[in-house]
Design a protein around this motif. Structure first.
Motif, PDB file in Angstrom:
ATOM      1  N   VAL A   1       0.855  -1.188   0.000  1.00 21.76           N
ATOM      2  CA  VAL A   1       0.000   0.000   0.000  1.00 21.76           C
ATOM      3  C   VAL A   1       0.891   1.238   0.000  1.00 21.76           C
ATOM      4  O   VAL A   1       1.743   1.389   0.867  1.00 21.76           O
ATOM      5  CB  VAL A   1      -0.912   0.057   1.244  1.00 21.76           C
ATOM      6  N   LEU A   2       0.680   2.116  -0.974  1.00 20.93           N
ATOM      7  CA  LEU A   2       1.412   3.378  -1.040  1.00 20.93           C
ATOM      8  C   LEU A   2       0.483   4.515  -0.643  1.00 20.93           C
ATOM      9  O   LEU A   2      -0.658   4.581  -1.109  1.00 20.93           O
ATOM     10  CB  LEU A   2       1.931   3.623  -2.459  1.00 20.93           C
ATOM     11  N   THR A   3       0.945   5.411   0.220  1.00 18.61           N
ATOM     12  CA  THR A   3       0.134   6.555   0.639  1.00 18.61           C
ATOM     13  C   THR A   3       0.931   7.839   0.445  1.00 18.61           C
ATOM     14  O   THR A   3       2.166   7.834   0.439  1.00 18.61           O
ATOM     15  CB  THR A   3      -0.292   6.457   2.116  1.00 18.61           C
ATOM     16  N   ASN A   4       0.215   8.931   0.319  1.00 16.33           N
ATOM     17  CA  ASN A   4       0.875  10.234   0.226  1.00 16.33           C
ATOM     18  C   ASN A   4      -0.096  11.354   0.565  1.00 16.33           C
ATOM     19  O   ASN A   4      -1.316  11.166   0.535  1.00 16.33           O
ATOM     20  CB  ASN A   4       1.471  10.457  -1.177  1.00 16.33           C
ATOM     21  N   ALA A   5       0.465  12.507   0.888  1.00 19.51           N
ATOM     22  CA  ALA A   5      -0.301  13.745   0.988  1.00 19.51           C
ATOM     23  C   ALA A   5      -0.165  14.448  -0.354  1.00 19.51           C
ATOM     24  O   ALA A   5       0.927  14.520  -0.914  1.00 19.51           O
ATOM     25  CB  ALA A   5       0.257  14.628   2.100  1.00 19.51           C
ATOM     26  N   ALA A   6      -1.268  14.949  -0.890  1.00 22.09           N
ATOM     27  CA  ALA A   6      -1.243  15.479  -2.252  1.00 22.09           C
ATOM     28  C   ALA A   6      -2.072  16.743  -2.382  1.00 22.09           C
ATOM     29  O   ALA A   6      -2.970  17.011  -1.579  1.00 22.09           O
ATOM     30  CB  ALA A   6      -1.746  14.424  -3.240  1.00 22.09           C
ATOM     31  N   GLY A   7      -1.771  17.496  -3.440  1.00 25.13           N
ATOM     32  CA  GLY A   7      -2.547  18.682  -3.768  1.00 25.13           C
ATOM     33  C   GLY A   7      -3.640  18.343  -4.767  1.00 25.13           C
ATOM     34  O   GLY A   7      -3.438  17.529  -5.674  1.00 25.13           O
ATOM     35  N   ALA A   8      -4.792  18.963  -4.617  1.00 26.76           N
ATOM     36  CA  ALA A   8      -5.926  18.707  -5.504  1.00 26.76           C
ATOM     37  C   ALA A   8      -5.755  19.436  -6.828  1.00 26.76           C
ATOM     38  O   ALA A   8      -5.549  20.648  -6.856  1.00 26.76           O
ATOM     39  CB  ALA A   8      -7.226  19.134  -4.835  1.00 26.76           C
ATOM     40  N   LEU A   9      -5.850  18.695  -7.916  1.00 27.71           N
ATOM     41  CA  LEU A   9      -5.929  19.262  -9.258  1.00 27.71           C
ATOM     42  C   LEU A   9      -7.366  19.236  -9.754  1.00 27.71           C
ATOM     43  O   LEU A   9      -7.805  20.139 -10.460  1.00 27.71           O
ATOM     44  CB  LEU A   9      -5.044  18.471 -10.220  1.00 27.71           C
ATOM     45  N   ASN A  10      -8.071  18.179  -9.388  1.00 27.63           N
ATOM     46  CA  ASN A  10      -9.481  18.035  -9.766  1.00 27.63           C
ATOM     47  C   ASN A  10     -10.308  19.069  -9.001  1.00 27.63           C
ATOM     48  O   ASN A  10     -10.266  19.111  -7.769  1.00 27.63           O
ATOM     49  CB  ASN A  10      -9.947  16.618  -9.433  1.00 27.63           C
ATOM     50  N   PRO A  11     -11.070  19.909  -9.695  1.00 34.63           N
ATOM     51  CA  PRO A  11     -11.830  20.965  -9.010  1.00 34.63           C
ATOM     52  C   PRO A  11     -12.924  20.445  -8.087  1.00 34.63           C
ATOM     53  O   PRO A  11     -13.451  21.209  -7.279  1.00 34.63           O
ATOM     54  CB  PRO A  11     -12.426  21.776 -10.172  1.00 34.63           C
ATOM     55  N   LYS A  12     -13.227  19.144  -8.176  1.00 31.29           N
ATOM     56  CA  LYS A  12     -14.248  18.560  -7.296  1.00 31.29           C
ATOM     57  C   LYS A  12     -13.668  18.132  -5.946  1.00 31.29           C
ATOM     58  O   LYS A  12     -14.412  17.785  -5.042  1.00 31.29           O
ATOM     59  CB  LYS A  12     -14.899  17.353  -7.982  1.00 31.29           C
TER      60      LYS A  12
ATOM     61  N   SER B   1      -4.204   8.792  -1.969  1.00 30.80           N
ATOM     62  CA  SER B   1      -3.725  10.114  -1.560  1.00 30.80           C
ATOM     63  C   SER B   1      -4.698  10.730  -0.569  1.00 30.80           C
ATOM     64  O   SER B   1      -5.916  10.603  -0.737  1.00 30.80           O
ATOM     65  CB  SER B   1      -3.617  11.049  -2.770  1.00 30.80           C
ATOM     66  N   LEU B   2      -4.166  11.391   0.435  1.00 33.34           N
ATOM     67  CA  LEU B   2      -4.969  12.273   1.278  1.00 33.34           C
ATOM     68  C   LEU B   2      -4.792  13.668   0.713  1.00 33.34           C
ATOM     69  O   LEU B   2      -3.674  14.197   0.660  1.00 33.34           O
ATOM     70  CB  LEU B   2      -4.510  12.225   2.730  1.00 33.34           C
ATOM     71  N   ILE B   3      -5.875  14.261   0.237  1.00 31.63           N
ATOM     72  CA  ILE B   3      -5.807  15.612  -0.315  1.00 31.63           C
ATOM     73  C   ILE B   3      -5.664  16.593   0.843  1.00 31.63           C
ATOM     74  O   ILE B   3      -6.543  16.691   1.705  1.00 31.63           O
ATOM     75  CB  ILE B   3      -7.068  15.941  -1.141  1.00 31.63           C
ATOM     76  N   THR B   4      -4.529  17.291   0.881  1.00 33.48           N
ATOM     77  CA  THR B   4      -4.250  18.189   2.007  1.00 33.48           C
ATOM     78  C   THR B   4      -4.302  19.664   1.622  1.00 33.48           C
ATOM     79  O   THR B   4      -4.256  20.527   2.500  1.00 33.48           O
ATOM     80  CB  THR B   4      -2.861  17.890   2.604  1.00 33.48           C
ATOM     81  N   ASN B   5      -4.383  19.935   0.314  1.00 36.00           N
ATOM     82  CA  ASN B   5      -4.377  21.341  -0.122  1.00 36.00           C
ATOM     83  C   ASN B   5      -4.857  21.428  -1.566  1.00 36.00           C
ATOM     84  O   ASN B   5      -4.972  20.414  -2.265  1.00 36.00           O
ATOM     85  CB  ASN B   5      -2.966  21.930  -0.019  1.00 36.00           C
ATOM     86  N   PHE B   6      -5.134  22.626  -1.999  1.00 33.65           N
ATOM     87  CA  PHE B   6      -5.404  22.884  -3.409  1.00 33.65           C
ATOM     88  C   PHE B   6      -4.076  23.146  -4.099  1.00 33.65           C
ATOM     89  O   PHE B   6      -3.277  23.949  -3.623  1.00 33.65           O
ATOM     90  CB  PHE B   6      -6.311  24.108  -3.580  1.00 33.65           C
ATOM     91  N   ALA B   7      -3.822  22.486  -5.216  1.00 28.89           N
ATOM     92  CA  ALA B   7      -2.611  22.772  -5.975  1.00 28.89           C
ATOM     93  C   ALA B   7      -2.672  24.195  -6.518  1.00 28.89           C
ATOM     94  O   ALA B   7      -3.722  24.654  -6.958  1.00 28.89           O
ATOM     95  CB  ALA B   7      -2.469  21.771  -7.117  1.00 28.89           C
ATOM     96  N   ASN B   8      -1.544  24.900  -6.475  1.00 31.11           N
ATOM     97  CA  ASN B   8      -1.492  26.285  -6.941  1.00 31.11           C
ATOM     98  C   ASN B   8      -2.018  26.415  -8.361  1.00 31.11           C
ATOM     99  O   ASN B   8      -1.561  25.724  -9.269  1.00 31.11           O
ATOM    100  CB  ASN B   8      -0.051  26.811  -6.902  1.00 31.11           C
ATOM    101  N   GLY B   9      -2.994  27.303  -8.548  1.00 31.90           N
ATOM    102  CA  GLY B   9      -3.488  27.574  -9.882  1.00 31.90           C
ATOM    103  C   GLY B   9      -4.507  26.591 -10.399  1.00 31.90           C
ATOM    104  O   GLY B   9      -5.100  26.795 -11.458  1.00 31.90           O
ATOM    105  N   ALA B  10      -4.722  25.483  -9.671  1.00 28.78           N
ATOM    106  CA  ALA B  10      -5.686  24.485 -10.130  1.00 28.78           C
ATOM    107  C   ALA B  10      -7.113  24.975  -9.923  1.00 28.78           C
ATOM    108  O   ALA B  10      -8.027  24.573 -10.630  1.00 28.78           O
ATOM    109  CB  ALA B  10      -5.473  23.164  -9.398  1.00 28.78           C
ATOM    110  N   MET B  11      -7.301  25.841  -8.926  1.00 28.17           N
ATOM    111  CA  MET B  11      -8.619  26.372  -8.613  1.00 28.17           C
ATOM    112  C   MET B  11      -8.494  27.850  -8.258  1.00 28.17           C
ATOM    113  O   MET B  11      -7.460  28.286  -7.752  1.00 28.17           O
ATOM    114  CB  MET B  11      -9.246  25.609  -7.439  1.00 28.17           C
ATOM    115  N   VAL B  12      -9.522  28.596  -8.476  1.00 29.94           N
ATOM    116  CA  VAL B  12      -9.451  30.043  -8.267  1.00 29.94           C
ATOM    117  C   VAL B  12      -9.304  30.410  -6.798  1.00 29.94           C
ATOM    118  O   VAL B  12      -8.798  31.480  -6.467  1.00 29.94           O
ATOM    119  CB  VAL B  12     -10.706  30.746  -8.846  1.00 29.94           C
TER     120      VAL B  12
END
Length: 278
Positions: free
Chosen positions: A110-121, A232-243
């Motif tokens: 099992v691989l896990t990570n903290a990641a930034g959201a690119l998907n606007p949902k 992935s645990l989404i921990t933030n919005f990726a820069n520029g991916a969302m307004v």
């Protein structure tokens, strides 16, 4: 430096010798996931630095240790912290701990990570089961002399994250009330967070979440024939991916991970049980 099968086997032996438990499932714990090892019964650990030739972690959020214990009735070995390209390590070096762990005779990883959201949902706190990945922004861990004992020179990557097991994990997670997503994970080298243009590019390429790890480990495990799943645990919005995305900080990432420990632990249990019973 290129590593031999003898070196990897010696590393695996050092890990195996810390406990009477023979691990069935391996878990790589990403940023913010380190507290999971406290859920392991009768756990025993060894630091990377105490294993000959094993590189040390330099990120303070990654302890750099192997922990063997029992969780949900399954013998588990955890990699508490990982190596990254941004620490100055090559991709083949980054996957050394994973390769050594896989040589313990695991049924799955099992691989896990903290990641930034690119998907606007997606929003911080969401869990995304990884269905596929984009690894071309970092060098392959298979560069260099191929170790035939580990796998073929040109391995197929059409099913990096085992589709059947991933589907079962998703269904089981929904059944117990976890609000999980499914998507594609993309790895950038780091250590800087992505620019706005890079986030937009990653989204155009089909990425749903972005981070600085994981894809190289998945390639190495697949190369070795290890059944692999990840999330992935989404921990933030990726820069520029969302307004409404704000500037990103490491502290914010760790705070979101700590806040969602109950949820990611529940999903880890689903993953571990599915791999153990596969």
């Amino acid at each position: 430096m290129e590593y031999t099968i003898e070196t990897l086997n010696r590393m695996a032996k050092d890990i195996r010798n810390i406990s009477d438990f023979a691990p069935t499932v391996g878990v790589v714990l990403g940023t913010g996931f380190s507290n999971f090892v406290n859920h392991l019964e009768d756990n025993k650990s060894i630091l990377f630095k105490d294993i000959e030739d094993m590189p040390e972690t330099t990120n303070p959020a990654h302890k750099g240790e192997f922990v063997i214990g029992r969780f949900a009735g399954v013998n588990v070995v955890c990699m508490n912290g990982r190596l990254h390209n941004y620490e100055g390590y090559t991709s083949p070096t980054c996957v050394l701990p994973v390769r050594a762990m896989c040589l313990l005779g695991l049924k799955g990883l099992v691989l896990t990570n903290a990641a930034g959201a690119l998907n606007p949902k997606y929003r911080p706190g969401d869990l995304m089961i990884i269905e596929d990945q984009i690894s071309q922004f970092v060098p392959s861990p298979l560069i260099g002399t191929n170790i035939e004992e580990l796998g073929t020179r040109f391995p197929d990557m059409s099913n990096v994250y085992d589709e059947k097991t991933t589907k079962k994990i998703y269904d089981d997670a929904i059944e117990i009330g976890l609000d999980v997503k499914k998507g594609t994970y993309i790895q950038f080298r780091g250590p800087q967070y992505e620019s706005k243009a890079e986030s937009k590019l990653a989204r155009l390429l089909g990425g749903d979440a972005v981070g600085m790890s994981t894809t190289t480990e998945a390639i190495a495990a697949k190369h070795m024939g290890i059944k692999t799943v990840g999330f992935s645990l989404i921990t933030n919005f990726a820069n520029g991916a969302m307004v409404d995305a704000d500037a990103i900080s490491d502290d914010d990432v760790l705070k979101v991970a700590a806040k969602n420990e109950k949820e990611y632990t529940a999903l880890l249990e689903v993953c571990i049980k599915n791999l153990a019973n596969a």
